[in-house]
Motif scaffolding. Structure first.
Motif: not given
Lengths: 404, 404
Positions: B240, B242-248, B254, B256-257, B321, B325
């Motif tokens: 898990i 690389h699950v995106i939890v916060d756009p900021d 990898c 991504r943010r 988050k 999910d």
């Protein structure tokens, strides 16, 4: 929860189902092959085959002759007309009813006309359409074993209630199961739409561990892991709309940025296309039919390089991100796409998802991950609903071994 | 995959396990209660109880007397010394070995000293520690039924190989199972660390559908759905990071943010705390021990309102988050937190996750979602590894009903 043991008087039912399922999976099998496939004795197979023949569930299908086989072996196969199952897909915009025979073939199909938002007239319409479908098929009514309903979540399976479906604003705690049972006199199974679709894929031969990814006005996921349909604590698996797929994506009604549900809404994509000059302006974004038509136009334009293709490719990357998250969390073999928007998006989406996942499926060193689409078409939800009935009636379920 | 039927001569083993499991779950049961709990006949229970007593797996534990009970009923309970299982947790920074008795109690525990990055000396050290633990416990060696190993993924369970664990840079395709089997002569079961931990929680009584959420240098998830441990296509569930939890959130390696793995790295959190003035500067971020010590200091300061509390609260929202999910995807009852950082974070994290999930668990209308921590402490991985052995040896597994 304590498990129950298997008393001898109960083994029969379980093994009947084991044999029936083995015949279904191989299409045709001799008694000798059945004994090999199931681990049951030749005598047990003979008795079970006799019972299944008497019940009209299987039939003899010629003989197998060959060198070294000894005397010719009679092949057994499912009797398609032996039983039927009804499937209903309650989609917020269209309600489809199908009738499957015992082999899982669709023998009749109707859409509920006089579509109504209000539960009462709509349930009347569903009951009437079920009768129509049975009559149209010519199936003897006593061989129709039940009705499966694929409904949008959340649902309350124990009470047979549709709780609060999105896009069906007048539906709240509707006791759909009991109301349809009263009107039809048939046993009813209620399950979630995506789970029904995943069940249909499994019944149609998709094995192993996969996610059925529904692409429509909303997105959702049905799950099969190790050949078993996964339902979770309350049969409500598959709520993926708020998974964040792009920190630069649109703001969602939940307050966060980049949720996949918002980023894959036709409404949002059409607005994007208008801004990019791909679609003409003046589309009423509150008119669902107008938005669907514009969305179809956008998808059709995506075949050629350009702004339309870019919008769909960005969508594909965002969908790929949820698929990646689910595949890595659950160690899956495959994604199977389906739903009303899949047919339109398939030409671009399939390859784009494959590309976006490359290197991001973390278990690539152990096994590959496959991207594919449903072979069951737009009726996968309704077919899935009927397959729940076939599944429950005829498949051996180990957890039921001692409970029947 | 065709299922196998249940021949009569095979039912015995399955039902022995059913009865043993029923005794384990209830601690003490009379034969009459066992018949009620399992659905087996009184005669079958008598025979099975006799076999289990003879095998030294259960013992008689006094008599139950009461009005209306008729003659006193003899209670059966597990014989703790009847069997033992070894558990090994291969963590990138510490390798723990435990010995459990048949009831799941830890009767001996050792950490492998002379910790080495290289596989060969480390496997030697593990084998020696297993011997030490067995000797220290006084358990007769012939009652030690096997060794479970909880390893970081990805793993190749069929070949018993640890593929490419993060933070163990010299480990690549190490045939851990066979090498440890050669050195110890014991049967070895290899499984993923988070799955072993989830299995331990299930064995300790967590039922229903839950995620075991591991908090350490990395994050990971073990899954139990409907009382069954979920392993996926290749026993590699739970990736898990690389699950995106916060756009900021911070940028991940990898590209991504806002990936949860990066946002929950002690290294990142300590750097944040230094910038906020909560921790003194000059910490070598490449020194894992220094970072761990600084992280512990940060957690300790988070008890009071202030910048440290803010950092941990932001971390909690990000972890919440992923939990959200997973819970929405899999329709779960509960998250169980564990791992080395859980004890430090628990005072703030538990409540913060509860708050962050409120209104975001989409199935709240159907059932509640519970946030809790492991009751098994820091050894949950090693205990889980041993429980895999107990589980496989003694639990009834419906899919094995016809396969033994």
């Amino acid at each position: 929860m304590a498990r129950r043991g298997t008393n001898l008087d109960r083994v029969g039912d379980f093994n009947d189902a084991v044999v029936l399922d083995a015949i279904r999976r191989s299409e045709q099998l001799s008694r000798v092959e059945l004994a090999e496939a199931t681990g049951l004795s030749g005598q047990a197979i003979s008795n079970i085959a006799r019972r299944l023949l008497d019940a009209g569930l299987v039939r003899e299908a010629g003989r197998l002759r060959g060198a070294g086989l000894g005397k010719p072996r009679t092949l057994l196969e499912l009797e398609p007309t032996g039983r039927y199952a009804v499937g209903v897909h309650l989609d917020p915009s269209v309600v489809t009813v199908v009738l499957l025979d015992l082999t899982g073939e669709v023998v009749a199909r109707r859409v509920v006309d006089q579509y109504a938002d209000d539960p009462d007239p709509l349930i009347d319409g569903i009951a009437k359409t079920i009768e129509d479908v049975v009559v149209a098929s010519g199936a003897p009514r006593e061989r129709v074993t039940g009705v499966g309903i694929a409904a949008p979540g959340p649902i309350d399976v124990e009470r047979g209630v549709v709780v609060d479906p999105p896009n069906l604003s007048t539906w709240h705690l509707v006791p759909l199961r009991d109301q349809l049972q009263e009107r039809t006199g048939l046993p009813i199974i209620l399950d979630k739409d995506v789970t029904a679709a995943a069940s249909a894929e499994r019944w149609a031969g998709q094995g192993g561990s996969f996610v059925f990814f529904y692409l429509g006005t909303g997105v959702g996921a049905g799950l099969v892991i190790g050949d078993e349909v996964i339902r979770g604590a309350s049969s409500n698996v598959g709520e993926i709309g708020h998974v964040i797929v792009d920190p630069d994506g649109p703001v969602c009604f939940c307050g966060r940025r980049g949720c996949v549900g918002e980023a894959s809404q036709p409404r949002y994509l059409v607005a994007q296309a208008v801004r990019a000059g791909v679609l003409a302006g003046g589309i009423d974004l509150d008119d669902r039919l107008a938005v669907e038509a514009a969305f179809a136009e956008l998808c059709a334009s995506a075949g050629e390089p350009g702004a339309a293709r870019d919008i769909v490719t960005t969508l594909a990357a965002r969908i790929a991100k949820v698929v990646e998250d689910i595949a890595n969390l659950l160690d899956l073999d495959r994604v199977v796409f389906g739903g009303p928007h899949w047919q339109q998006l398939a030409p671009v989406l399939g390859d784009a998802v494959r590309t976006a996942l490359d290197g991001r499926f973390l278990l690539q060193a152990v096994h590959p991950f496959e991207v594919t689409g449903t072979a069951l078409g737009a009726d996968v939800g309704a077919i899935g609903a009927a397959s729940l009935v076939l599944d429950r009636t005829f498949s051996p379920n180990p957890s039921l071994a001692g409970e029947r």
